[in-house]
Scaffold this motif. Structure first.
Motif, PDB file in Angstrom:
ATOM      1  N   LYS A 301       0.833  -1.206   0.000  1.00 44.59           N
ATOM      2  CA  LYS A 301       0.000   0.000   0.000  1.00 44.59           C
ATOM      3  C   LYS A 301       0.866   1.254   0.000  1.00 44.59           C
ATOM      4  O   LYS A 301       0.617   2.207  -0.742  1.00 44.59           O
ATOM      5  N   HIS A 302       1.909   1.261   0.821  1.00 46.33           N
ATOM      6  CA  HIS A 302       2.774   2.435   0.910  1.00 46.33           C
ATOM      7  C   HIS A 302       3.514   2.681  -0.399  1.00 46.33           C
ATOM      8  O   HIS A 302       3.731   3.837  -0.787  1.00 46.33           O
ATOM      9  N   ILE A 303       3.911   1.611  -1.092  1.00 50.65           N
ATOM     10  CA  ILE A 303       4.595   1.772  -2.381  1.00 50.65           C
ATOM     11  C   ILE A 303       3.679   2.465  -3.377  1.00 50.65           C
ATOM     12  O   ILE A 303       4.064   3.445  -4.025  1.00 50.65           O
ATOM     13  N   CYS A 304       2.476   1.944  -3.530  1.00 52.97           N
ATOM     14  CA  CYS A 304       1.567   2.471  -4.556  1.00 52.97           C
ATOM     15  C   CYS A 304       1.049   3.871  -4.222  1.00 52.97           C
ATOM     16  O   CYS A 304       0.717   4.635  -5.133  1.00 52.97           O
ATOM     17  N   LYS A 305       0.985   4.190  -2.945  1.00 58.44           N
ATOM     18  CA  LYS A 305       0.491   5.509  -2.537  1.00 58.44           C
ATOM     19  C   LYS A 305       1.608   6.541  -2.383  1.00 58.44           C
ATOM     20  O   LYS A 305       1.343   7.738  -2.233  1.00 58.44           O
ATOM     21  N   GLY A 306       2.867   6.089  -2.407  1.00 63.49           N
ATOM     22  CA  GLY A 306       3.981   7.013  -2.216  1.00 63.49           C
ATOM     23  C   GLY A 306       4.176   7.434  -0.778  1.00 63.49           C
ATOM     24  O   GLY A 306       4.761   8.480  -0.501  1.00 63.49           O
ATOM     25  N   TYR A 307       3.700   6.596   0.174  1.00 66.62           N
ATOM     26  CA  TYR A 307       3.854   6.902   1.592  1.00 66.62           C
ATOM     27  C   TYR A 307       5.257   6.497   2.071  1.00 66.62           C
ATOM     28  O   TYR A 307       5.896   5.623   1.492  1.00 66.62           O
ATOM     29  N   ASP A 308       5.696   7.088   3.168  1.00 72.26           N
ATOM     30  CA  ASP A 308       6.964   6.709   3.781  1.00 72.26           C
ATOM     31  C   ASP A 308       6.808   5.366   4.493  1.00 72.26           C
ATOM     32  O   ASP A 308       5.863   5.166   5.274  1.00 72.26           O
ATOM     33  N   LEU A 309       7.722   4.433   4.243  1.00 72.08           N
ATOM     34  CA  LEU A 309       7.628   3.096   4.834  1.00 72.08           C
ATOM     35  C   LEU A 309       7.678   3.119   6.349  1.00 72.08           C
ATOM     36  O   LEU A 309       7.137   2.235   7.016  1.00 72.08           O
ATOM     37  N   PHE A 310       8.334   4.123   6.908  1.00 76.17           N
ATOM     38  CA  PHE A 310       8.535   4.174   8.354  1.00 76.17           C
ATOM     39  C   PHE A 310       7.665   5.242   9.031  1.00 76.17           C
ATOM     40  O   PHE A 310       7.873   5.554  10.205  1.00 76.17           O
ATOM     41  N   ASP A 311       6.720   5.805   8.272  1.00 72.13           N
ATOM     42  CA  ASP A 311       5.849   6.881   8.800  1.00 72.13           C
ATOM     43  C   ASP A 311       6.667   8.015   9.394  1.00 72.13           C
ATOM     44  O   ASP A 311       6.334   8.569  10.445  1.00 72.13           O
ATOM     45  N   MET A 312       7.759   8.358   8.716  1.00 72.50           N
ATOM     46  CA  MET A 312       8.640   9.409   9.214  1.00 72.50           C
ATOM     47  C   MET A 312       8.334  10.741   8.549  1.00 72.50           C
ATOM     48  O   MET A 312       7.849  10.792   7.420  1.00 72.50           O
ATOM     49  N   LEU A 313       8.648  11.808   9.262  1.00 73.71           N
ATOM     50  CA  LEU A 313       8.581  13.138   8.677  1.00 73.71           C
ATOM     51  C   LEU A 313       9.820  13.375   7.821  1.00 73.71           C
ATOM     52  O   LEU A 313      10.856  12.729   8.017  1.00 73.71           O
TER      53      LEU A 313
END
Length: 361
Positions: A301-313
Motif C-alpha cells: 500500500k505504501h509503495i503504490c500511494k507514495g507513503y513513507d515506509l517508516f511513517d517518518m517526517l
C-alpha cells in the motif's frame, strides 16, 4: 452561594493526584514512543544545515562532441580515455546492479564490488552477487569481487550498524588496490542504487582539469522512477585516485558537486521480501519501530500511494521545506531521461516505471 458551599464542591486532592499521575504518564509514554517523530518535527529548531555545495554546471546534449563538452566545463579534452573504476558496497540490489552495469559497461574499466555474509545489523545473509554471478556474465572480464567477513549479532550484543558499515568501506580500499587502480584513474564511490549517468562517466574518461574530488548530485527517487522526490542526493562522489590520499568513503568530502549527474533510486525492489530484508538489515533499521511495518500488505500500500515506509517526517532544516514535503510523494507519468537500458527492457523492469507499483511477494 457561600464560600463554604464552594469549598464542598471542590474536588478532593485525593482525586486530583491520581488523575495528574495518569495524565503525566500518558504524555510521557506518547513522547517516548514518538521521540523520533518529534525530533524530526522540531529539527529546524535544534539542528543547522550543512554548508551549501558549490555547484558545477553540467552541460550535455546528444550529438555534441566530448571535446566541446569538456571545454564548456572549463576542462580540456584528452587524447586517450582515462580508466574508470566503479566501486560499490553490495547488499541485495540485483536488479539495480544489472541496470547499473549494463548502463555504464561501455565506459567503466573495472567493476569493483564488495559484499558481506552479514547485514550491517549483523544478520547472516547469502552472498547474493556471488550466487547470481551468471546473471552478470556480460561484464565478467571487468568484475573484481570481494567478500567481507561480517560480524554476526549475538543475542545479548548489539553493535552500532554504522561501525560495521564503516569497516566494509575501509575494506574497499584494499579491494581497489587488488583491482590495480593507479594514480590518476577515476574512482566512483557510491552505493549500488546511486547510478551515475553515462555522460557523467564519459566526462571522467575524456576530460582533464576536473577537480580531484567532487560529489555527484543525483535525482532522488523512492520505490521506482514513478516517484521522483528532489535533487537532494549528494553522497556519491568521484575521485582522481591517489594512492597516498584517496580513501573510500560515503560522506561529505568536498564542497564541489556536479549538478544533475545521475539517479538515486531508494528501495527500488522487485519483491516485497527484498523490502523487508533491507528494512531489517541496513544501518537505519532502528526506524522499524513496530512489527506491522514489515507486513507485506502495508508495504504494498505504501509503495503504490507514495507513503513513507517508516511513517517518518521529512529530514529538513526549515519548517518551510518540512511542510512542503509532508504527505505522500506525488507520482509522475514521465519516463523521460531515465537509463537507456531500462527503457530498452521496459517489460522486464516494469516495476521501476510509472504504473508498475505492484510487487511480487
Amino acid at each position: 452561594m457561600s464560600m463554604r458551599s464552594l469549598r464542598k464542591s471542590s474536588p478532593p486532592k485525593l482525586v486530583l493526584l491520581p488523575a495528574l499521575v495518569i495524565l503525566s504518564s500518558t504524555c510521557l509514554f506518547g513522547i517516548l514512543t514518538n521521540l523520533q517523530t518529534l525530533s524530526y518535527l522540531f529539527r529546524p529548531l535544534w539542528d543547522k544545515p550543512p554548508p551549501p555545495f558549490k555547484r558545477i554546471p553540467h552541460y550535455y546534449a546528444e550529438n555534441v562532441s566530448m571535446a566541446h563538452l569538456c571545454q564548456l566545463h572549463g576542462w580540456t579534452p584528452r587524447s586517450e580515455p582515462r580508466q574508470v573504476f566503479d566501486a560499490i558496497i553490495f547488499s541485495n540490489e540485483l536488479d539495480l546492479l544489472e541496470l547499473r552495469w549494463r548502463e555504464l559497461g561501455p565506459y567503466v574499466s573495472k567493476f569493483v564490488i564488495l559484499e558481506s555474509n552479514t547485514t550491517f545489523t549483523g544478520i547472516p545473509k547469502p552472498l547474493f552477487f556471488d550466487s547470481n554471478r551468471e546473471r552478470f556474465a556480460f561484464a565478467e572480464g571487468k568484475i573484481v569481487h570481494g567478500v567481507f567477513p561480517g560480524q554476526k549479532r549475538e543475542q545479548q550484543q548489539e553493535e552500532d550498524p554504522f561501525l560495521l558499515e564503516g569497516r566494509q568501506r575501509v575494506a574497499m580500499n584494499w579491494l581497489l588496490r587488488e583491482a590495480n587502480v593507479s594514480d590518476g584513474d577515476a574512482v566512483i564511490m557510491s552505493d549500488a542504487d546511486e547510478i551515475p549517468s553515462p555522460h557523467t562517466v564519459k566526462f571522467l574518461q575524456w576530460c582533464d582539469g576536473m577537480p580531484d574530488v567532487m560529489h555527484l548530485e543525483m535525482r532522488d527517487y523512492m520505490y521506482s522512477f514513478e516517484f521522483p522526490v528532489d535533487y537532494s542526493s549528494w553522497r556519491a562522489s568521484v575521485h582522481l585516485y591517489s594512492r597516498k590520499w584517496t580513501y573510500y568513503r560515503h560522506s561529505r568530502q568536498t564542497d564541489l558537486i556536479l549538478s544533475d549527474a545521475g539517479w538515486h533510486c531508494s528501495f527500488c525492489f522487485r519483491r516485497l521480501s527484498e523490502f523487508v530484508f533491507k528494512m531489517k538489515g541496513y544501518s537505519h533499521a532502528d526506524r522499524v519501530r513496530r512489527k506491522e511495518f514489515l507486513d507485506y500488505s502495508r508495504i504494498q500500500k505504501h509503495i503504490c500511494k507514495g507513503y513513507d515506509l517508516f511513517d517518518m517526517l521529512p529530514e529538513e532544516y526549515s519548517f518551510k521545506d518540512l511542510i512542503s514535503k509532508i504527505g505522500p510523494i506525488p507520482p509522475s507519468a514521465s519516463a523521460v531521461h531515465l537509463p537507456a537500458f531500462l527503457i530498452q527492457n521496459a517489460a522486464r523492469f516494469r516495476f521501476l516505471l510509472p504504473g508498475g507499483c505492484l510487487r511480487e511477494p
